[in-house]
Design an enzyme around this catalytic site. Structure first.
Site, PDB file in Angstrom:
ATOM      1  N   ASP A 216       0.845  -1.205   0.000  1.00  0.00           N
ATOM      2  CA  ASP A 216       0.000   0.000   0.000  1.00  0.00           C
ATOM      3  C   ASP A 216       0.876   1.249   0.000  1.00  0.00           C
ATOM      4  O   ASP A 216       1.998   1.230   0.515  1.00  0.00           O
ATOM      5  CB  ASP A 216      -0.914  -0.012   1.236  1.00  0.00           C
ATOM      6  CG  ASP A 216      -2.158   0.841   1.041  1.00  0.00           C
ATOM      7  OD1 ASP A 216      -2.325   1.428  -0.043  1.00  0.00           O
ATOM      8  OD2 ASP A 216      -2.967   0.910   1.987  1.00  0.00           O
ATOM      9  N   HIS A 353     -10.602  -1.672  -6.795  1.00  0.00           N
ATOM     10  CA  HIS A 353     -10.478  -0.554  -5.841  1.00  0.00           C
ATOM     11  C   HIS A 353      -9.625   0.581  -6.400  1.00  0.00           C
ATOM     12  O   HIS A 353     -10.010   1.751  -6.301  1.00  0.00           O
ATOM     13  CB  HIS A 353      -9.896  -1.087  -4.527  1.00  0.00           C
ATOM     14  CG  HIS A 353      -9.544  -0.030  -3.533  1.00  0.00           C
ATOM     15  ND1 HIS A 353     -10.480   0.844  -3.013  1.00  0.00           N
ATOM     16  CD2 HIS A 353      -8.352   0.319  -2.956  1.00  0.00           C
ATOM     17  CE1 HIS A 353      -9.884   1.676  -2.158  1.00  0.00           C
ATOM     18  NE2 HIS A 353      -8.590   1.378  -2.111  1.00  0.00           N
TER      19      HIS A 353
HETATM   20  C1  HEM Z   1      -9.094  -0.715   4.775  1.00  0.00           C
HETATM   21  C2  HEM Z   1      -9.364   0.055   3.743  1.00  0.00           C
HETATM   22  C3  HEM Z   1      -8.476   0.167   2.542  1.00  0.00           C
HETATM   23  C4  HEM Z   1      -7.571  -0.719   2.030  1.00  0.00           C
HETATM   24  C5  HEM Z   1      -7.239  -2.111   2.557  1.00  0.00           C
HETATM   25  C6  HEM Z   1      -6.970  -0.099   0.888  1.00  0.00           C
HETATM   26  C7  HEM Z   1      -5.982  -0.685   0.114  1.00  0.00           C
HETATM   27  C8  HEM Z   1      -5.390  -0.087  -0.978  1.00  0.00           C
HETATM   28  C9  HEM Z   1      -4.329  -0.675  -1.756  1.00  0.00           C
HETATM   29  C10 HEM Z   1      -3.665  -2.018  -1.473  1.00  0.00           C
HETATM   30  C11 HEM Z   1      -4.040   0.172  -2.750  1.00  0.00           C
HETATM   31  C12 HEM Z   1      -3.005  -0.054  -3.868  1.00  0.00           C
HETATM   32  C13 HEM Z   1      -1.660   0.464  -3.535  1.00  0.00           C
HETATM   33  C14 HEM Z   1      -1.431   1.873  -3.967  1.00  0.00           C
HETATM   34  O1  HEM Z   1      -1.752   2.228  -5.111  1.00  0.00           O
HETATM   35  O2  HEM Z   1      -0.929   2.632  -3.155  1.00  0.00           O
HETATM   36  C15 HEM Z   1      -4.899   1.320  -2.601  1.00  0.00           C
HETATM   37  C16 HEM Z   1      -4.886   2.432  -3.421  1.00  0.00           C
HETATM   38  C17 HEM Z   1      -5.731   3.512  -3.265  1.00  0.00           C
HETATM   39  N1  HEM Z   1      -6.733   3.662  -2.338  1.00  0.00           N
HETATM   40 FE1  HEM Z   1      -7.201   2.371  -0.868  1.00  0.00          FE
HETATM   41  N2  HEM Z   1      -7.533   1.123   0.699  1.00  0.00           N
HETATM   42  C18 HEM Z   1      -8.449   1.330   1.691  1.00  0.00           C
HETATM   43  C19 HEM Z   1      -9.219   2.460   1.885  1.00  0.00           C
HETATM   44  C20 HEM Z   1      -9.310   3.505   1.004  1.00  0.00           C
HETATM   45  C21 HEM Z   1     -10.233   4.601   1.117  1.00  0.00           C
HETATM   46  C22 HEM Z   1     -11.247   4.792   2.251  1.00  0.00           C
HETATM   47  C23 HEM Z   1     -10.013   5.426   0.062  1.00  0.00           C
HETATM   48  C24 HEM Z   1     -10.715   6.704  -0.308  1.00  0.00           C
HETATM   49  C25 HEM Z   1     -12.013   6.902  -0.129  1.00  0.00           C
HETATM   50  C26 HEM Z   1      -8.935   4.846  -0.714  1.00  0.00           C
HETATM   51  C27 HEM Z   1      -8.387   5.406  -1.836  1.00  0.00           C
HETATM   52  C28 HEM Z   1      -7.334   4.880  -2.535  1.00  0.00           C
HETATM   53  C29 HEM Z   1      -6.682   5.562  -3.634  1.00  0.00           C
HETATM   54  C30 HEM Z   1      -6.999   6.948  -4.175  1.00  0.00           C
HETATM   55  C31 HEM Z   1      -5.679   4.700  -4.094  1.00  0.00           C
HETATM   56  C32 HEM Z   1      -4.694   4.961  -5.237  1.00  0.00           C
HETATM   57  C33 HEM Z   1      -5.290   4.529  -6.543  1.00  0.00           C
HETATM   58  C34 HEM Z   1      -4.351   4.847  -7.701  1.00  0.00           C
HETATM   59  O3  HEM Z   1      -3.865   5.977  -7.745  1.00  0.00           O
HETATM   60  O4  HEM Z   1      -4.126   3.977  -8.537  1.00  0.00           O
HETATM   61  N3  HEM Z   1      -8.539   3.680  -0.121  1.00  0.00           N
HETATM   62  N4  HEM Z   1      -5.727   1.125  -1.526  1.00  0.00           N
END
Ligand code: HEM
Length: 500
Positions: A216, A353
């Site tokens: 992450d 996601h």
């Molecule tokens: C327990 C809750 C969550 C988990 C397990 C999770 C997990 C992840 C993972 C594994 C990634 C991919 C790694 C990365 O690109 O840095 C990611 C990307 C991302 N997450 Fe989450 N996330 C969670 C909650 C959230 C929430 C609440 C939001 C916003 C409402 C969010 C927004 C994003 C965004 C904007 C990205 C980057 C996408 C990109 O630029 O490609 N995440 N998340």
């Protein structure tokens, strides 16, 4: 003006950065994550744009690199004493961005502070910061906007006692606790603890991975005036994250410049249930084993493999070498020669996601208004053998695990709240696709104000993109949160403190 020796010494100590004997960084540095700019690189980039990195609190721009971080939520019980101690005692401990960029300028424990609207009210600060979500607090409309079932909220977040939060980051919990004692001594009874949450990077090879197992913090925007963009990384104005900087179009009180809104969420992760779901619904690629087919389903729900490799570039098999290379691991935009972006889910599902929360070239022109800098950290212990065996998360509160989610932005309704409400929770987003994507299978909620409402994302099975794989349970449960304002160091000195 003549200074007495005593006041000269006090002033001299206050000007010193917090004493540092560091030889190792307080941050983690997994290969997959973008490197922070060096102090020299950041100094020259910020000079061009006029960003003052000694004035901006350190947590805002550095992303998901914390090793141990305590979130200490407090109630101000003696505002006058608090304001006088804030300027004289706490301000010298506050860590600006500039101090975090080289090991030898890092403090033992980085200290940041942020205030809720209730906290500013308690201090008698009446200026409107120009953000209704912040002003109203996270509990306001949370069920309808974010979808949370509020009975799952930690009582502290649902109450009125959270005035602010200290973010204390270091490489050991002992350091964090020692700094917390120091802070409490300085504040001398002017605050009480409302709630606290200890975050920590996961152990060993899992360092940098969240609790479901995925790396992450790979994809955060590059900020003009701070970071050097990597291939595929979107470059955005600092005003999207810092008030009063170029790109922030809202009128604010002048002292709010260089502050940022911090959206905090305690997001519980039901890891054994998530793992069991992947096994029970494993895909059926004939070239993969059953375990690999389960992994593939998880990767398609997330949009990245556990290693961090994007499925858009590595659709059926993980690519750990690509994953560990920041020159490549963010360099994708969902377009592929010979494939129609409105129908193609052989690479990345529309519902994944990372695609729901950053649709890249799915929006034309690419979105430049709805972005956040993610700065969270996992909390809670590893899954126990008993939980693994039963496929059920323990109800023992000491075994709760999840993500202490932190997002920075200059407008919460365009940032975190927008992403959660309009993109993740909206079954029709990404618009204009041949098959409606469905709700985000990781963080989306299918019911307004109700947990565990079945979600029906499409596109997870590459052999039949119209196939719906029903998810009957939320794997991420909101335990609540609050919106805060993370002020600049000069605002702490000149506006929030007394007698500075
Ligand atoms: C327990 C809750 C969550 C988990 C397990 C999770 C997990 C992840 C993972 C594994 C990634 C991919 C790694 C990365 O690109 O840095 C990611 C990307 C991302 N997450 Fe989450 N996330 C969670 C909650 C959230 C929430 C609440 C939001 C916003 C409402 C969010 C927004 C994003 C965004 C904007 C990205 C980057 C996408 C990109 O630029 O490609 N995440 N998340």
């Amino acid at each position: 003006m003549k200074l007495s020796l005593a006041s000269f010494l006090v002033a001299a100590v206050a000007l010193q950065p917090a004493l540092s004997v560091r030889t190792n960084s307080l941050l983690i540095d997994p290969a997959a994550l973008p490197a922070l700019p060096s102090a020299q690189q950041a100094a020259s980039a910020s000079a061009d744009v006029g960003l003052n990195l000694t004035n901006i609190q350190g947590d805002i721009l550095i992303g998901m690199k914390k090793n141990k971080e305590l979130f200490f939520f407090f109630t101000i019980v003696n505002p006058t004493l608090f304001r006088s101690q804030l300027g004289s005692g706490i301000l010298p401990l506050i860590t600006p961005t500039s101090q975090l960029l080289a090991v030898d300028t890092q403090p033992t424990t980085a200290v940041n502070i942020a205030f809720s609207q209730r906290g500013l009210n308690a201090l008698g600060i009446t200026d409107d910061l120009g953000d209704t979500a912040f002003t109203n607090g996270q509990i306001d409309n949370v069920a309808t906007i974010l979808g949370d079932e509020t009975s799952n909220w930690e009582p502290a977040f649902a109450g009125t006692g959270i005035h602010g939060v200290f973010l204390l980051a270091s490489d050991t919990i002992d350091n964090v606790n020692a700094t917390l004692s120091q802070v409490q001594n300085i504040l001398n009874g002017s605050i009480t603890e409302a709630y606290s949450l200890q975050g920590q990077a996961r152990p060993g090879d899992e360092q940098g991975h969240e609790h479901f197992g995925f790396m992450d913090g790979i994809s955060n925007p590059a900020v003009t005036g701070f970071s050097t963009p990597l291939p595929g990384q979107q470059v955005l104005d600092p005003g999207l994250f810092l008030l009063g900087e170029s790109g922030d179009l809202v009128s604010r009180p002048s002292w709010a410049k260089d502050g940022s809104f911090l959206a905090f969420r305690q997001l519980q992760q039901r890891v054994p249930e998530f793992n069991a779901f992947l096994v029970d619904n494993a895909l059926s690629n004939p070239n993969l084993t059953a375990d690999q087919n389960a992994e593939l389903l998880g990767a398609r729900m997330m949009g990245r493999w556990k290693s961090g490799a994007p499925v858009d570039l590595a659709p059926t098999v993980d690519d750990p070498v690509l994953a560990a290379d920041p020159q490549q691991n963010n360099n994708f935009n969902y377009t592929h020669p010979g494939f129609d972006e409105a129908t193609d889910q052989t690479h990345c599902p529309f519902s994944a996601h990372v695609r729901k929360t950053n649709p890249r070239s799915d929006l034309n022109p690419e979105d430049t208004a709805n972005h956040i800098i993610r700065a969270g950290i996992p909390y809670g212990p590893e899954v126990t053998d008993a939980e693994n065996a039963s496929n059920v998360s323990s109800t023992d509160p000491s075994l709760e695990r999840g993500l202490a989610f932190v997002a920075y932005q200059s407008d919460i309704n365009n940032g975190f709240a927008f992403l959660q409400q309009n993109w993740a929770n909206n079954a029709n987003f990404i618009f204009g696709k041949a098959t409606p994507p469905g709700i985000d299978p990781i963080i989306g909620t299918g019911g307004l104000g109700q947990a565990d409402v079945p979600r029906t994302p499409s596109g997870l099975d590459p052999s039949d993109p119209t196939r719906i794989i029903t998810i009957n349970q939320d794997f991420v449960v909101s335990r609540g949160g609050e919106y805060f304002f993370s002020p600049s160091l000069s605002a702490i000195q000149n506006t929030l403190s007394l007698g500075a």
